[in-house]
Design an enzyme around this catalytic site. Structure first.
Site, PDB file in Angstrom:
ATOM      1  N   HIS A 181       3.597   1.653  -5.946  1.00  0.00           N
ATOM      2  CA  HIS A 181       3.490   0.724  -4.819  1.00  0.00           C
ATOM      3  C   HIS A 181       4.859   0.234  -4.351  1.00  0.00           C
ATOM      4  CE1 HIS A 181      -1.057  -0.439  -5.080  1.00  0.00           C
ATOM      5  NE2 HIS A 181      -0.855   0.862  -5.145  1.00  0.00           N
ATOM      6  N   VAL A 203       6.767   1.665  -0.119  1.00  0.00           N
ATOM      7  CA  VAL A 203       7.109   0.642   0.869  1.00  0.00           C
ATOM      8  C   VAL A 203       8.627   0.456   0.891  1.00  0.00           C
ATOM      9  CG1 VAL A 203       6.683  -1.719   1.635  1.00  0.00           C
ATOM     10  CG2 VAL A 203       4.915  -0.505   0.330  1.00  0.00           C
ATOM     11  N   HIS A 255      -4.604   8.428 -12.391  1.00  0.00           N
ATOM     12  CA  HIS A 255      -5.880   7.750 -12.647  1.00  0.00           C
ATOM     13  C   HIS A 255      -6.558   8.276 -13.905  1.00  0.00           C
ATOM     14  CE1 HIS A 255      -6.147   6.432  -8.113  1.00  0.00           C
ATOM     15  NE2 HIS A 255      -5.171   5.843  -8.765  1.00  0.00           N
ATOM     16  N   ASP A 267      -3.996  12.430 -20.064  1.00  0.00           N
ATOM     17  CA  ASP A 267      -4.395  13.828 -20.243  1.00  0.00           C
ATOM     18  C   ASP A 267      -4.946  14.365 -18.916  1.00  0.00           C
ATOM     19  OD1 ASP A 267      -6.813  12.541 -19.937  1.00  0.00           O
ATOM     20  OD2 ASP A 267      -7.301  12.582 -22.071  1.00  0.00           O
TER      21      ASP A 267
HETATM   22  C1  HEM Z   1      -3.863   8.959  -3.673  1.00  0.00           C
HETATM   23  C2  HEM Z   1      -4.044   7.734  -3.249  1.00  0.00           C
HETATM   24  C3  HEM Z   1      -4.324   6.591  -4.160  1.00  0.00           C
HETATM   25  C4  HEM Z   1      -5.247   5.633  -3.960  1.00  0.00           C
HETATM   26  C5  HEM Z   1      -6.174   5.497  -2.764  1.00  0.00           C
HETATM   27  C6  HEM Z   1      -5.207   4.743  -5.092  1.00  0.00           C
HETATM   28  C7  HEM Z   1      -5.983   3.618  -5.239  1.00  0.00           C
HETATM   29  C8  HEM Z   1      -6.090   2.887  -6.401  1.00  0.00           C
HETATM   30  C9  HEM Z   1      -6.994   1.789  -6.583  1.00  0.00           C
HETATM   31  C10 HEM Z   1      -7.954   1.232  -5.526  1.00  0.00           C
HETATM   32  C11 HEM Z   1      -6.859   1.356  -7.854  1.00  0.00           C
HETATM   33  C12 HEM Z   1      -7.630   0.212  -8.525  1.00  0.00           C
HETATM   34  C13 HEM Z   1      -6.993  -1.115  -8.154  1.00  0.00           C
HETATM   35  C14 HEM Z   1      -7.875  -2.296  -8.504  1.00  0.00           C
HETATM   36  O1  HEM Z   1      -9.095  -2.180  -8.397  1.00  0.00           O
HETATM   37  O2  HEM Z   1      -7.318  -3.347  -8.882  1.00  0.00           O
HETATM   38  C15 HEM Z   1      -5.858   2.169  -8.486  1.00  0.00           C
HETATM   39  C16 HEM Z   1      -5.444   2.043  -9.774  1.00  0.00           C
HETATM   40  C17 HEM Z   1      -4.391   2.754 -10.311  1.00  0.00           C
HETATM   41  N1  HEM Z   1      -3.569   3.633  -9.621  1.00  0.00           N
HETATM   42 FE1  HEM Z   1      -3.941   4.456  -7.841  1.00  0.00          FE
HETATM   43  N2  HEM Z   1      -4.275   5.184  -5.973  1.00  0.00           N
HETATM   44  C18 HEM Z   1      -3.686   6.307  -5.442  1.00  0.00           C
HETATM   45  C19 HEM Z   1      -2.637   7.016  -5.995  1.00  0.00           C
HETATM   46  C20 HEM Z   1      -1.950   6.624  -7.129  1.00  0.00           C
HETATM   47  C21 HEM Z   1      -0.668   7.123  -7.514  1.00  0.00           C
HETATM   48  C22 HEM Z   1       0.172   8.104  -6.709  1.00  0.00           C
HETATM   49  C23 HEM Z   1      -0.352   6.517  -8.693  1.00  0.00           C
HETATM   50  C24 HEM Z   1       0.884   6.648  -9.551  1.00  0.00           C
HETATM   51  C25 HEM Z   1       1.843   7.533  -9.366  1.00  0.00           C
HETATM   52  C26 HEM Z   1      -1.466   5.653  -9.041  1.00  0.00           C
HETATM   53  C27 HEM Z   1      -1.575   4.926 -10.189  1.00  0.00           C
HETATM   54  C28 HEM Z   1      -2.625   4.081 -10.491  1.00  0.00           C
HETATM   55  C29 HEM Z   1      -2.855   3.514 -11.802  1.00  0.00           C
HETATM   56  C30 HEM Z   1      -2.074   3.827 -13.066  1.00  0.00           C
HETATM   57  C31 HEM Z   1      -3.954   2.657 -11.684  1.00  0.00           C
HETATM   58  C32 HEM Z   1      -4.561   1.752 -12.774  1.00  0.00           C
HETATM   59  C33 HEM Z   1      -3.825   0.421 -12.731  1.00  0.00           C
HETATM   60  C34 HEM Z   1      -4.256  -0.597 -13.770  1.00  0.00           C
HETATM   61  O3  HEM Z   1      -5.106  -0.341 -14.603  1.00  0.00           O
HETATM   62  O4  HEM Z   1      -3.695  -1.729 -13.699  1.00  0.00           O
HETATM   63  N3  HEM Z   1      -2.394   5.728  -8.056  1.00  0.00           N
HETATM   64  N4  HEM Z   1      -5.403   3.086  -7.561  1.00  0.00           N
HETATM   65 CA    CA Z   2      -7.323  10.067 -19.640  1.00  0.00          CA
END
Ligand code: HEM
Ligand code: CA
Length: 304
Positions: A42, A46, A167, A227
């Site tokens: 994030h 930006v 994810h 994984d």
């Molecule tokens: C492709 C588009 C992506 C979308 C639409 C997206 C959207 C989201 C959303 C909605 C969540 C849950 C947030 C919540 O409910 O509080 C999430 C969690 C997460 N995202 Fe993504 N994400 C994307 C790509 C990425 C990328 C590129 C990364 C890292 C390089 C990433 C890493 C993570 C991680 C590690 C979590 C879990 C965070 C936690 O448990 O605190 N995501 N994402």
């Molecule tokens: Ca896993």
């Protein structure tokens, strides 16, 4: 212009310090690895990887933007790392670089790959909430929109798949996916790409007008393990977010993202290797270098 040896002379213990602090944070709560990884993402989307997400501010700042408000977490861990780093080498290491290294350590300590983190980013002076709302993909975006948001920062449709593999760890709030469970877009019924048992479980966890802050693991197979199970899940309709499952199930995916999802689901080593490359690529988005920006003393505020 970024280099993995940028602080070799000026802060030789940097990696050990960050590693130790991330290790402590994960011992306390395994999910923190996912949260730190997401913060780096994030930040980079930006104004480039300039630590802008770390700045405290008013409702126009990134922390208050929709993708981050009540969702982005890990700021206290970054504060702790920064203060340990400042004790060892004051005024030298940027918050943007600390975040990039913490993200790498989070992945590796969760069982994922190692990579050398290019450094030398400087910290930005502004936090732009409006830009965060525009630039960071939403879980309800179409595949075309997600790909174009990646294109806007110099990443491609393959990077969408590879980096979405993040994810494989972490959690999401019911509010981030509950529309899929009951009243999905035009069809006014649950998203029919969700596997039936998963649908029932998620509907029980996230009742229609229940608490949107309850969380589910993103990868129901191995929630804290970095994984390729995220990709295996997608093959079986077990992606949690709309933006996850469309990489495999949408019509547009056939020509863009689906083949790579399939491939990663069968080749874990390949995924892990490509993930490391893609993280370096993401970390290189529009950094401030030379005399641009500053080395912030406190990651939450610009220097006075
Ligand atoms: C492709 C588009 C992506 C979308 C639409 C997206 C959207 C989201 C959303 C909605 C969540 C849950 C947030 C919540 O409910 O509080 C999430 C969690 C997460 N995202 Fe993504 N994400 C994307 C790509 C990425 C990328 C590129 C990364 C890292 C390089 C990433 C890493 C993570 C991680 C590690 C979590 C879990 C965070 C936690 O448990 O605190 N995501 N994402
Ligand atoms: Ca896993």
């Amino acid at each position: 212009q970024l280099s993995p040896y940028f602080y070799a002379k000026t802060c030789p213990d940097l990696f050990g310090i960050v590693r130790r602090e991330v290790q402590n944070a994960l011992k306390n709560e395994m999910r923190m690895g996912a949260s730190l990884l997401r913060l780096h993402f994030h930040d980079c989307f930006v104004n480039g990887c300039d630590g802008s997400i770390l700045l405290d501010g008013d409702e126009d700042s990134e922390k208050f933007a929709a993708p981050n408000l009540n969702s982005a977490r890990g700021f206290e861990v970054i504060d702790r790392i920064k203060s340990s780093v400042e004790s060892a080498c004051s005024g030298v290491v940027s918050c943007a670089d600390i975040l990039a290294i913490a993200a790498r350590d989070s992945v590796q300590l969760s069982g994922g790959p190692f990579w050398f983190v290019p450094q030398g980013r400087r910290d930005g002076l502004v936090s732009n909430g409006t830009l965060a709302n525009i630039s960071i993909p939403a879980p309800t975006d179409t595949l075309d929109t997600i790909i174009s948001k990646f294109n806007n920062v110099g990443l491609d449709h393959k990077d969408v798949v590879t980096l979405s593999g993040s994810h494989t760890i972490g959690r999401a709030k019911c509010a981030s996916f509950s529309k899929r469970l009951f009243n999905f877009s035009e069809i006014g019924a649950p998203d029919d790409t969700i596997e039936t048992d998963t649908l029932t479980e998620l509907q029980n966890l996230c009742p229609e007008s229940g608490d949107g802050n309850i969380t589910s693991v993103l990868d129901q197979d191995s929630a804290d393990q970095f994984d390729n199970h995220y990709f295996k899940n997608l093959l079986h309709g077990k992606g949690l977010l709309g933006s996850d499952q469309i990489l495999f199930s949408s019509e547009d995916a056939t020509a863009t993202t689906k083949p790579l999802v399939q491939f990663y689901s069968e080749n874990e080593r390949f995924f892990l290797m490509e993930f490391a490359y893609a993280m370096v690529k993401m970390g290189n988005i529009n950094p401030l270098t030379g005399s641009e920006g500053e080395i912030r003393k406190n990651c939450r505020v610009v220097n006075s």
